[in-house]
Design a protein around this motif. Structure first.
Motif, short mmCIF file in Angstrom:
data_model
loop_
_atom_site.label_atom_id
_atom_site.label_comp_id
_atom_site.label_asym_id
_atom_site.label_seq_id
_atom_site.Cartn_x
_atom_site.Cartn_y
_atom_site.Cartn_z
N ASP A 133 0.84 -1.21 0.00
CA ASP A 133 0.00 0.00 0.00
C ASP A 133 0.88 1.26 0.00
O ASP A 133 0.42 2.35 0.31
N TYR A 134 2.15 1.07 -0.37
CA TYR A 134 3.15 2.13 -0.31
C TYR A 134 2.70 3.43 -1.01
O TYR A 134 2.71 4.50 -0.41
N GLN A 160 -0.60 5.12 0.46
CA GLN A 160 -0.32 5.68 1.81
C GLN A 160 0.45 6.99 1.69
O GLN A 160 0.14 7.96 2.39
N LYS A 176 -0.94 10.60 2.92
CA LYS A 176 -0.21 11.39 3.92
C LYS A 176 0.11 12.80 3.40
O LYS A 176 -0.10 13.80 4.07
N THR A 210 -8.74 5.65 1.51
CA THR A 210 -9.26 4.45 2.16
C THR A 210 -10.42 3.88 1.35
O THR A 210 -11.24 4.63 0.83
N TYR A 248 -9.90 -0.02 4.53
CA TYR A 248 -8.44 -0.20 4.41
C TYR A 248 -7.91 0.55 3.20
O TYR A 248 -8.66 0.92 2.29
N VAL A 249 -6.60 0.77 3.21
CA VAL A 249 -5.92 1.34 2.04
C VAL A 249 -5.49 0.16 1.17
O VAL A 249 -4.78 -0.72 1.63
N HIS A 251 -3.84 -2.45 -1.58
CA HIS A 251 -2.50 -2.80 -2.04
C HIS A 251 -2.51 -2.87 -3.57
O HIS A 251 -3.59 -2.95 -4.17
#
Ligand code: GAP
Length: 406
Positions: free
Chosen positions: A242-243, A246, A250, A257, A267-268, A270
């Protein structure tokens, strides 16, 4: 190292892109398309890490000032250009993004970058895509388009250029079961390689070991090809966790999400990323299709392209420039052009024209001869077998349609 694609090249390139889009977007219910901007807000590139990390180590020969990628040469050996030994500058990090200015003022606040990959557009637009489509995870976003990289050592014809096109998919999944999705996508990449007619004997799937993978990737496979200049990357597929989402969440303060409509779980997602270079596809297709054969003691060059990739699917060739033949042949070419990419050629002997079409990979030639005036039929010649068949003019379109589908 800038390449133009001529009348045949652009047809081949467009066909590659169309077949890719048909296979990965049009024919799939779980993939949607996107066209994002080439110049995005520079904050996208800081968030993604490109500003800090999209760099190659650069060294320069102190004598001839030619620049090399430090990871591609042995800096203790002589310069590959002038032969001077051990005379390289210290390695310096060189960011490969092309810089430009947006608006009339060349000031720091106006700096922007040409995208070095299509992927980030799919990540930053992901929340909008989720809200505006009915897609549920797992689903993918696909896009193709130009990207720019200020490569230190471009070369090997169109293998490494500073301006090229990518065709990429970001496939969004839950964390559980990413391995299966990865395997499925790897299988789809094999199907694509088959669909393009790329020589499978020259393909190598290389599992990238942990110490060479990006820290966020638990699996990356490079799909390499035996080029005339060595075994090197054709495509790649990476599990990116999920790099990306995310990081964008941020840095933008926006929500990335996903809420599962059935379980309510949030969830975030992948990501599995299969990525394809258009030019490398074109080069691998050409290298795989090119053949030299001996026919009646003479060399025949033939490009055994898949018919759907060939610049022309058919060529209409009146046997001579006699007016009555051209009058019969021109409407056939016009009609075929409604359904296929079709060339009309009257110059040179019929044998030379066949060879010319063989060399550019045209699967079918339609020859109009003097008998055609009487029997209202033409000869269809097939590129690979060189077999010929007589077909009524009124049936040519239908016959070719069937042959091209099979
Ligand atoms: N989003 C992931 C990504 O951009 P990449 O391995 O840097 O990954 C993807 O690039 C593909 O683009 C490569 O597999 C290759 O086919 C093509 N490619 C990369 N750099 C290229 C260049 N300088 N010239 C031509 N094609 C290139």
């Amino acid at each position: 190292n800038s390449w133009d694609y001529g009348p045949l090249g652009v047809l081949l390139k467009n066909n590659i892109k169309r077949v890719w889009w048909d296979m990965f977007v049009k024919s799939r219910r779980d993939v949607v398309g996107l066209e994002s901007a080439l110049i995005m807000n520079p904050k996208v590139w800081s968030a993604s890490g490109h500003m800090d990390n999209f760099a190659d180590p650069l060294v320069e020969c102190k004598k001839c000032h030619v620049r090399f990628r430090a990871d591609e040469i042995n800096v203790n050996e002589p310069c590959g250009k002038c032969g001077e030994a051990g005379q390289f500058t210290e390695s310096a990090s060189f960011n490969m993004m092309f810089k430009t200015y947006v608006g009339p003022k060349e000031e720091a606040a106006a700096v922007a970058y040409l995208r070095p990959e299509t992927a980030q557009g799919m990540f930053v637009d992901w929340p909008a895509i989720v809200t505006t489509t009915r897609q549920k995870i797992p689903f993918g976003v696909a896009q193709m388009g130009k990207v720019f990289r200020n490569e230190i050592t471009p070369g090997n014809f169109i293998f490494r250029t500073r301006e090229f096109e990518q065709m990429e998919i970001e496939y969004f999944v839950g964390e559980d079961g990413w391995q299966n999705h990865f395997d499925e996508w790897l299988e789809w990449m094999r199907k694509w390689i088959d669909a393009c007619g790329i020589d499978k004997r020259k393909i190598h799937e290389v599992e990238i070991p942990e110490d060479e993978r990006a820290h966020y990737s638990q699996r990356t496979v490079d799909i390499e090809f035996d080029w005339p200049f060595g075994q090197k990357e054709l495509y790649g597929i990476a599990y990116r966790g999920d790099y990306d989402l995310q990081l964008h969440a941020k840095n933008s303060g926006q929500s990335f999400t996903y809420k599962d409509p059935e379980t309510g779980e949030e969830y975030v997602p992948h990501v599995i990323e299969p990525t394809f270079g258009v030019e490398r596809t074109l080069l691998a297709v050409l290298l795989s299709a090119y053949q030299e054969e001996e026919v009646k003691g003479e060399k025949r060059v033939v490009l055994k392209l898949k018919p759907e990739l060939a610049p022309y699917q058919a060529a209409v060739l009146p046997l001579s420039k006699k007016e009555e033949l051209m009058k019969l042949a021109e409407p056939i070419a016009d009609e075929l052009s409604q359904s296929f990419s079709c060339e009309y050629d009257v110059t040179q002997s019929i044998g030379k024209r066949y060879r010319r079409q063989d060399e550019i990979g045209t699967p079918f030639c339609v020859t109009v001869d003097f008998d055609s005036l009487e029997d209202k039929a033409v000869t269809i010649r097939e590129r690979d077998s060189m077999e010929q068949e007589r077909v009524l003019i009124k049936d040519v379109g239908k016959v070719l349609e069937v042959k091209l589908i099979v």
